[in-house]
Design a protein around this motif. Structure first.
Motif, PDB file in Angstrom:
ATOM      1  N   PRO A  62       0.997  11.027 -36.496  1.00 22.47           N
ATOM      2  CA  PRO A  62      -0.375  10.693 -36.899  1.00 22.47           C
ATOM      3  C   PRO A  62      -0.732  11.419 -38.198  1.00 22.47           C
ATOM      4  O   PRO A  62      -0.252  12.520 -38.453  1.00 22.47           O
ATOM      5  CB  PRO A  62      -1.233  11.199 -35.746  1.00 22.47           C
ATOM      6  CG  PRO A  62      -0.379  12.153 -34.990  1.00 22.47           C
ATOM      7  CD  PRO A  62       1.055  11.817 -35.286  1.00 22.47           C
ATOM      8  N   HIS A  79     -11.179   9.170 -40.092  1.00 20.06           N
ATOM      9  CA  HIS A  79     -11.790   8.124 -39.269  1.00 20.06           C
ATOM     10  C   HIS A  79     -12.345   6.968 -40.105  1.00 20.06           C
ATOM     11  O   HIS A  79     -12.464   5.845 -39.612  1.00 20.06           O
ATOM     12  CB  HIS A  79     -12.895   8.709 -38.386  1.00 20.06           C
ATOM     13  CG  HIS A  79     -12.399   9.770 -37.465  1.00 20.06           C
ATOM     14  ND1 HIS A  79     -11.474   9.525 -36.465  1.00 20.06           N
ATOM     15  CD2 HIS A  79     -12.651  11.093 -37.405  1.00 20.06           C
ATOM     16  CE1 HIS A  79     -11.209  10.651 -35.822  1.00 20.06           C
ATOM     17  NE2 HIS A  79     -11.901  11.620 -36.384  1.00 20.06           N
ATOM     18  N   SER A  82      -9.609   4.213 -40.190  1.00 19.00           N
ATOM     19  CA  SER A  82      -8.962   3.690 -38.991  1.00 19.00           C
ATOM     20  C   SER A  82      -9.218   2.191 -38.874  1.00 19.00           C
ATOM     21  O   SER A  82     -10.213   1.668 -39.366  1.00 19.00           O
ATOM     22  CB  SER A  82      -9.457   4.433 -37.747  1.00 19.00           C
ATOM     23  OG  SER A  82     -10.848   4.263 -37.602  1.00 19.00           O
ATOM     24  N   GLY A  83      -8.283   1.514 -38.244  1.00 15.56           N
ATOM     25  CA  GLY A  83      -8.419   0.084 -38.015  1.00 15.56           C
ATOM     26  C   GLY A  83      -7.801  -0.796 -39.076  1.00 15.56           C
ATOM     27  O   GLY A  83      -7.663  -1.993 -38.878  1.00 15.56           O
ATOM     28  N   ARG A  84      -7.425  -0.212 -40.205  1.00 13.72           N
ATOM     29  CA  ARG A  84      -6.752  -0.963 -41.274  1.00 13.72           C
ATOM     30  C   ARG A  84      -5.694  -0.076 -41.910  1.00 13.72           C
ATOM     31  O   ARG A  84      -5.855   1.138 -41.979  1.00 13.72           O
ATOM     32  CB  ARG A  84      -7.751  -1.375 -42.355  1.00 13.72           C
ATOM     33  CG  ARG A  84      -8.592  -2.562 -41.920  1.00 13.72           C
ATOM     34  CD  ARG A  84      -9.622  -3.032 -42.902  1.00 13.72           C
ATOM     35  NE  ARG A  84      -9.269  -3.047 -44.298  1.00 13.72           N
ATOM     36  CZ  ARG A  84     -10.182  -3.095 -45.270  1.00 13.72           C
ATOM     37  NH1 ARG A  84     -11.465  -3.115 -44.986  1.00 13.72           N
ATOM     38  NH2 ARG A  84      -9.816  -3.113 -46.521  1.00 13.72           N
ATOM     39  N   PRO A  85      -4.612  -0.668 -42.406  1.00 14.31           N
ATOM     40  CA  PRO A  85      -3.623   0.142 -43.125  1.00 14.31           C
ATOM     41  C   PRO A  85      -4.257   0.794 -44.347  1.00 14.31           C
ATOM     42  O   PRO A  85      -5.187   0.236 -44.945  1.00 14.31           O
ATOM     43  CB  PRO A  85      -2.546  -0.858 -43.552  1.00 14.31           C
ATOM     44  CG  PRO A  85      -2.881  -2.152 -42.920  1.00 14.31           C
ATOM     45  CD  PRO A  85      -4.272  -2.076 -42.385  1.00 14.31           C
ATOM     46  N   GLY A 164      -0.641   3.420 -41.029  1.00 18.01           N
ATOM     47  CA  GLY A 164      -0.925   2.191 -40.305  1.00 18.01           C
ATOM     48  C   GLY A 164      -2.348   2.145 -39.788  1.00 18.01           C
ATOM     49  O   GLY A 164      -3.066   3.151 -39.787  1.00 18.01           O
ATOM     50  N   ALA A 165      -2.748   0.975 -39.301  1.00 16.95           N
ATOM     51  CA  ALA A 165      -4.097   0.796 -38.758  1.00 16.95           C
ATOM     52  C   ALA A 165      -4.363   1.727 -37.586  1.00 16.95           C
ATOM     53  O   ALA A 165      -5.501   2.084 -37.308  1.00 16.95           O
ATOM     54  CB  ALA A 165      -4.287  -0.662 -38.329  1.00 16.95           C
ATOM     55  N   ASP A 166      -3.287   2.177 -36.907  1.00 16.97           N
ATOM     56  CA  ASP A 166      -3.420   3.094 -35.767  1.00 16.97           C
ATOM     57  C   ASP A 166      -3.476   4.559 -36.192  1.00 16.97           C
ATOM     58  O   ASP A 166      -3.523   5.454 -35.354  1.00 16.97           O
ATOM     59  CB  ASP A 166      -2.275   2.881 -34.785  1.00 16.97           C
ATOM     60  CG  ASP A 166      -0.902   3.191 -35.375  1.00 16.97           C
ATOM     61  OD1 ASP A 166      -0.805   3.506 -36.592  1.00 16.97           O
ATOM     62  OD2 ASP A 166       0.086   3.112 -34.628  1.00 16.97           O
ATOM     63  N   GLY A 167      -3.459   4.834 -37.517  1.00 20.15           N
ATOM     64  CA  GLY A 167      -3.535   6.207 -38.013  1.00 20.15           C
ATOM     65  C   GLY A 167      -2.202   6.922 -38.078  1.00 20.15           C
ATOM     66  O   GLY A 167      -2.143   8.102 -38.408  1.00 20.15           O
ATOM     67  N   ARG A 168      -1.108   6.207 -37.786  1.00 23.21           N
ATOM     68  CA  ARG A 168       0.221   6.825 -37.849  1.00 23.21           C
ATOM     69  C   ARG A 168       0.890   6.516 -39.186  1.00 23.21           C
ATOM     70  O   ARG A 168       0.724   5.433 -39.747  1.00 23.21           O
ATOM     71  CB  ARG A 168       1.099   6.329 -36.705  1.00 23.21           C
ATOM     72  CG  ARG A 168       0.571   6.772 -35.362  1.00 23.21           C
ATOM     73  CD  ARG A 168       1.600   6.583 -34.257  1.00 23.21           C
ATOM     74  NE  ARG A 168       1.096   7.102 -33.008  1.00 23.21           N
ATOM     75  CZ  ARG A 168       1.119   8.378 -32.651  1.00 23.21           C
ATOM     76  NH1 ARG A 168       1.619   9.282 -33.476  1.00 23.21           N
ATOM     77  NH2 ARG A 168       0.641   8.769 -31.491  1.00 23.21           N
TER      78      ARG A 168
END
Length: 186
Positions: A62, A79, A82-85, A164-168
């Motif tokens: 992350p 934050h 988050s939700g988008r690359p 990534g969108a997931d924060g990783r």
């Protein structure tokens, strides 16, 4: 006019270039700041560089949290992305390669509105705002990220991270090779 370089200790006292360089060989970090009178200050930090921290940027990990101010004086955190690359560019104002990359970075943002963009600079707020304005960088830009970048093992600029969108983290390049202006950046 020639720009003057001033070296400072952690407490802001003037030191010699040799004292400054000696501290750097002991893994002490530093910050760069400038003003409008052609003076650039290199100030030692109380933060110690941790060799081998680049593992924090390994794909799949992350993106570590951050809380920094933008050049428009807004608080920016992980934050917000988050939700988008997101592509994160690490730079500083004295980096020639960073300046050369701006047209490519701006073109990437234009071509890929589905991807968020964030530029993190080691410079202080005033120098960062001047840099963004004078070079036309269109990315959201936060200043004072020296400690954050150091904790990630960022030692060169420009450096890029794709989150990534997931924060990783999906990919990291500590020596980016960017497309030339006019070419598609993917």
């Amino acid at each position: 006019d020639e720009e003057k370089l001033v070296f400072r200790s952690e407490d802001g006292q003037s030191i010699t270039e040799q004292q400054f360089l000696s501290a750097l060989t002991n893994n002490i970090a530093f910050a760069i700041s400038g003003n409008h009178t052609d003076i650039t200050e290199l100030t030692l930090s109380t933060h110690v560089v941790q060799p081998g921290k680049a593992a924090a940027l390994a794909p799949g990990n992350p993106m570590p949290p951050f809380n920094l101010k933008s050049t428009t004086n807004q608080v920016v955190t992980q934050h917000d992305f988050s939700g988008r690359p997101t592509v994160v560019d690490f730079f500083f104002s004295g980096c020639g390669g960073c300046v050369q990359a701006i047209p490519v970075l701006n073109e990437f943002k234009r071509q890929r509105p589905d991807v968020r963009t964030l530029a993190m600079t080691f410079d202080g707020p005033e120098l960062a705002a001047d840099f963004v304005h004078s070079h036309g960088l269109s990315w959201t830009t936060v200043s004072g990220a020296i400690g954050y970048a150091d904790s990630l093992g960022i030692v060169g600029s420009p450096s890029l991270a794709l989150v990534g969108a997931d924060g990783r983290l999906l990919a990291v390049t500590l020596e980016p090779s960017l497309a030339k202006p006019g070419q598609r950046v993917t």
